[in-house]
Scaffold this motif. Structure first.
Motif, PDB file in Angstrom:
ATOM      1  N   MET A   1      43.845  43.079  62.138  1.00 36.24           N
ATOM      2  CA  MET A   1      43.956  42.825  63.578  1.00 36.24           C
ATOM      3  C   MET A   1      45.279  42.131  63.866  1.00 36.24           C
ATOM      4  SD  MET A   1      42.630  43.038  66.656  1.00 36.24           S
ATOM      5  CE  MET A   1      40.872  43.358  66.494  1.00 36.24           C
ATOM      6  N   PHE A   2      45.923  42.523  64.951  1.00 37.02           N
ATOM      7  CA  PHE A   2      47.202  41.972  65.359  1.00 37.02           C
ATOM      8  C   PHE A   2      47.030  40.720  66.218  1.00 37.02           C
ATOM      9  CE2 PHE A   2      48.253  46.507  64.808  1.00 37.02           C
ATOM     10  CZ  PHE A   2      49.433  46.420  64.096  1.00 37.02           C
ATOM     11  N   ASN A   3      48.129  40.005  66.386  1.00 39.30           N
ATOM     12  CA  ASN A   3      48.306  39.158  67.552  1.00 39.30           C
ATOM     13  C   ASN A   3      48.808  40.072  68.661  1.00 39.30           C
ATOM     14  OD1 ASN A   3      47.631  36.716  66.351  1.00 39.30           O
ATOM     15  ND2 ASN A   3      49.738  36.250  65.761  1.00 39.30           N
ATOM     16  N   TYR A   4      48.105  40.091  69.781  1.00 40.53           N
ATOM     17  CA  TYR A   4      48.485  40.973  70.875  1.00 40.53           C
ATOM     18  C   TYR A   4      49.134  40.178  71.997  1.00 40.53           C
ATOM     19  CZ  TYR A   4      45.760  44.755  68.806  1.00 40.53           C
ATOM     20  OH  TYR A   4      45.288  45.728  67.952  1.00 40.53           O
ATOM     21  N   VAL A   5      50.296  40.633  72.434  1.00 42.79           N
ATOM     22  CA  VAL A   5      50.952  40.079  73.612  1.00 42.79           C
ATOM     23  C   VAL A   5      51.053  41.210  74.622  1.00 42.79           C
ATOM     24  CG1 VAL A   5      52.994  38.945  74.558  1.00 42.79           C
ATOM     25  CG2 VAL A   5      52.260  38.449  72.202  1.00 42.79           C
ATOM     26  N   ILE A   6      50.325  41.074  75.730  1.00 44.47           N
ATOM     27  CA  ILE A   6      50.306  42.107  76.756  1.00 44.47           C
ATOM     28  C   ILE A   6      51.267  41.694  77.862  1.00 44.47           C
ATOM     29  CG2 ILE A   6      48.884  43.365  78.411  1.00 44.47           C
ATOM     30  CD1 ILE A   6      46.503  42.616  76.483  1.00 44.47           C
ATOM     31  N   LEU A   7      52.319  42.449  77.998  1.00 46.51           N
ATOM     32  CA  LEU A   7      53.367  42.164  78.968  1.00 46.51           C
ATOM     33  C   LEU A   7      53.020  42.929  80.229  1.00 46.51           C
ATOM     34  CD1 LEU A   7      56.087  42.481  76.253  1.00 46.51           C
ATOM     35  CD2 LEU A   7      55.378  40.348  77.348  1.00 46.51           C
ATOM     36  N   GLY A   8      52.278  42.242  81.094  1.00 48.05           N
ATOM     37  CA  GLY A   8      51.586  42.917  82.175  1.00 48.05           C
ATOM     38  C   GLY A   8      52.308  42.932  83.501  1.00 48.05           C
ATOM     39  N   CYS A  33      56.970  39.380  84.610  1.00 43.58           N
ATOM     40  CA  CYS A  33      58.136  38.808  83.941  1.00 43.58           C
ATOM     41  C   CYS A  33      58.881  37.804  84.797  1.00 43.58           C
ATOM     42  CB  CYS A  33      59.086  39.931  83.516  1.00 43.58           C
ATOM     43  SG  CYS A  33      59.520  41.058  84.859  1.00 43.58           S
ATOM     44  N   LYS A  34      58.537  37.683  86.071  1.00 37.78           N
ATOM     45  CA  LYS A  34      59.294  36.817  86.970  1.00 37.78           C
ATOM     46  C   LYS A  34      58.723  35.408  86.995  1.00 37.78           C
ATOM     47  CE  LYS A  34      60.068  40.801  89.993  1.00 37.78           C
ATOM     48  NZ  LYS A  34      59.796  41.362  91.336  1.00 37.78           N
ATOM     49  N   PRO A  35      59.563  34.387  86.782  1.00 39.08           N
ATOM     50  CA  PRO A  35      59.105  33.009  86.947  1.00 39.08           C
ATOM     51  C   PRO A  35      58.698  32.744  88.398  1.00 39.08           C
ATOM     52  CG  PRO A  35      61.213  33.096  85.791  1.00 39.08           C
ATOM     53  CD  PRO A  35      60.964  34.459  86.349  1.00 39.08           C
ATOM     54  N   SER A  36      57.952  31.680  88.623  1.00 35.87           N
ATOM     55  CA  SER A  36      57.478  31.344  89.963  1.00 35.87           C
ATOM     56  C   SER A  36      58.615  31.226  90.962  1.00 35.87           C
ATOM     57  CB  SER A  36      56.690  30.025  89.926  1.00 35.87           C
ATOM     58  OG  SER A  36      56.400  29.587  91.229  1.00 35.87           O
ATOM     59  N   LYS A  37      58.386  31.738  92.175  1.00 35.78           N
ATOM     60  CA  LYS A  37      59.389  31.658  93.231  1.00 35.78           C
ATOM     61  C   LYS A  37      59.721  30.213  93.598  1.00 35.78           C
ATOM     62  CE  LYS A  37      58.247  36.006  95.601  1.00 35.78           C
ATOM     63  NZ  LYS A  37      57.763  36.591  96.878  1.00 35.78           N
ATOM     64  N   PHE A  70      57.428  34.734  77.309  1.00 36.36           N
ATOM     65  CA  PHE A  70      56.110  34.203  76.951  1.00 36.36           C
ATOM     66  C   PHE A  70      56.259  33.088  75.935  1.00 36.36           C
ATOM     67  CE2 PHE A  70      56.580  36.802  73.211  1.00 36.36           C
ATOM     68  CZ  PHE A  70      55.730  36.266  72.259  1.00 36.36           C
ATOM     69  N   LYS A  71      55.308  32.165  75.963  1.00 36.26           N
ATOM     70  CA  LYS A  71      55.274  31.046  75.024  1.00 36.26           C
ATOM     71  C   LYS A  71      54.360  31.422  73.877  1.00 36.26           C
ATOM     72  CE  LYS A  71      54.341  26.080  74.711  1.00 36.26           C
ATOM     73  NZ  LYS A  71      53.885  24.863  75.453  1.00 36.26           N
ATOM     74  N   ASP A  72      54.911  31.491  72.687  1.00 32.90           N
ATOM     75  CA  ASP A  72      54.157  31.948  71.520  1.00 32.90           C
ATOM     76  C   ASP A  72      53.297  30.814  70.971  1.00 32.90           C
ATOM     77  OD1 ASP A  72      53.146  33.121  69.303  1.00 32.90           O
ATOM     78  OD2 ASP A  72      55.058  33.720  68.434  1.00 32.90           O
ATOM     79  N   THR A  73      51.988  30.916  71.217  1.00 31.65           N
ATOM     80  CA  THR A  73      51.036  29.918  70.702  1.00 31.65           C
ATOM     81  C   THR A  73      50.057  30.542  69.707  1.00 31.65           C
ATOM     82  OG1 THR A  73      49.557  30.345  72.577  1.00 31.65           O
ATOM     83  CG2 THR A  73      51.162  28.562  72.829  1.00 31.65           C
ATOM     84  N   LEU A  74      50.360  31.743  69.222  1.00 34.41           N
ATOM     85  CA  LEU A  74      49.434  32.474  68.368  1.00 34.41           C
ATOM     86  C   LEU A  74      49.644  32.129  66.897  1.00 34.41           C
ATOM     87  CD1 LEU A  74      49.695  35.953  70.114  1.00 34.41           C
ATOM     88  CD2 LEU A  74      47.934  34.206  70.443  1.00 34.41           C
TER      89      LEU A  74
END
Length: 333
Positions: A1-8, A33-37, A70-74
């Motif tokens: 099983m992978f670590n999954y990162v879904i770039l939604g 992908c856009k940071p908060s306005k 994304f912040k990698d916490t996996l």
């Protein structure tokens, strides 16, 4: 099983569609992908990617954003699998994000999951249509919900996904018998025909048509013409408060829509013109009525709406995004 990162996607619908993945320790869902306005980072990102500027002169240095996505916490014990939805991919290609991921995670897999037909995909600044050769070079696997695209381009088929466990806001919405919402897209005549037929049986219709030209509008008591789309949360609440869902697909569509998944998740009967649905593993003629001929509907649909069968498609597990990850995992074994 992978670590999954879904770039939604920032679209609200995907928040609910992928909700089943919340709490899984090997999955991160990135909602766009856009940071908060409201932040300086968000302002700078939007300026850097502003189409009006980049269409005149391509602003360099977009790769500086790659490590912000994304912040990698996996756990580092698993290999990584990055799943792009097309909207995120459109931005990511401008910053060389795919290549960045290959360098940072040398043994990762990168997947594109298309929830719209390939011909509608365009580049962010040039608006040119995607070229199949370039996309194949970026991904280890391209998955499409559209069977025709899979046959044409050699993609791997998997239907879109939907979750069945989430909390909805408490909205004051009246109950109805039939609920329909869609963008105009030239299908008003069919909507009116079905509205008139369903209303003739005494059914209360709750219909919303988005962006209909003024000269095309046909007034009916249960039809609202709207200029702003209703929120997806409100759409789901209205789904819960109705008995039947109506789906009218465009002629060139070939797949299962979110209206279908909503019917399954909330146990509602479905009226649809999607003829390919009769081949679906969840198809049940007592729960799904397929409109074949708009001129000769009355007898068949009357029996369908008067039948009080218990509604349960027994398909919530198969339509879950968890099943999609299991499917992808099987492709890389």
């Amino acid at each position: 099983m992978f670590n999954y990162v879904i770039l939604g996607s920032e679209d609200e619908i995907y928040k609910y569609a992928f909700n089943d993945l919340n709490g899984l320790d090997n999955v991160i869902y990135v909602s766009g992908c856009k940071p908060s306005k409201c932040t300086l980072k968000g302002f700078l990102y939007r300026t850097h990617f502003r189409p009006e500027l980049n269409e005149k002169i391509r602003i360099p240095g977009k790769s500086i954003w790659n490590h912000f996505y994304f912040k990698d916490t996996l756990s580092k014990n698993n290999k990584y699998c990055f799943i792009f939805l097309s909207n995120f991919a459109m931005f990511a290609k401008q910053s060389g994000y795919h290549q960045y991921l290959r360098r940072k995670y040398p043994d990762c897999k990168i997947v594109l999951f298309l929830t719209d037909i390939f011909a509608r995909q365009t580049e962010l600044f040039t608006h040119e249509k995607w070229k199949i050769e370039k996309e194949r070079a970026l991904y280890d696997l391209i998955i499409s919900y559209d069977k025709s695209d899979c046959q044409k381009y050699g993609f791997t088929y998997h239907h879109t996904v939907f979750s069945s466990n989430f909390i909805l806001p408490d909205l004051n919405v009246e109950e109805s018998d039939v609920y329909f919402v869609a963008k105009y897209k030239g299908r008003l005549q069919r909507v009116i025909e079905l509205y008139d037929l369903l209303s003739s049986f005494g059914l209360r219709c709750d219909f919303y048509i988005y962006k209909c030209p003024s000269d095309m509008k046909v007034e009916r008591p249960g039809i609202s013409y709207i200029e702003k789309p209703i929120s997806y949360a409100e759409n789901l609440v209205r789904t819960i408060k109705t008995k039947f869902l109506l789906e009218i697909m465009q002629n060139n569509a070939d797949g299962y829509t979110y209206r279908t998944w909503e019917a399954i998740a909330f146990k509602k009967k479905l009226i649809t013109n999607n003829k390919s649905i009769i081949d679906a593993p969840f198809y049940n003629p007592k729960l799904i009525y397929v409109v074949n001929n708009y001129c000769d509907l009355k007898d068949g649909i009357a029996a369908f709406i008067q039948d009080n069968n218990t509604v349960d498609f027994n398909y919530t597990k198969e339509m879950s995004p968890v099943a999609l990850l299991e499917f992808i995992d099987s492709k890389f074994r």
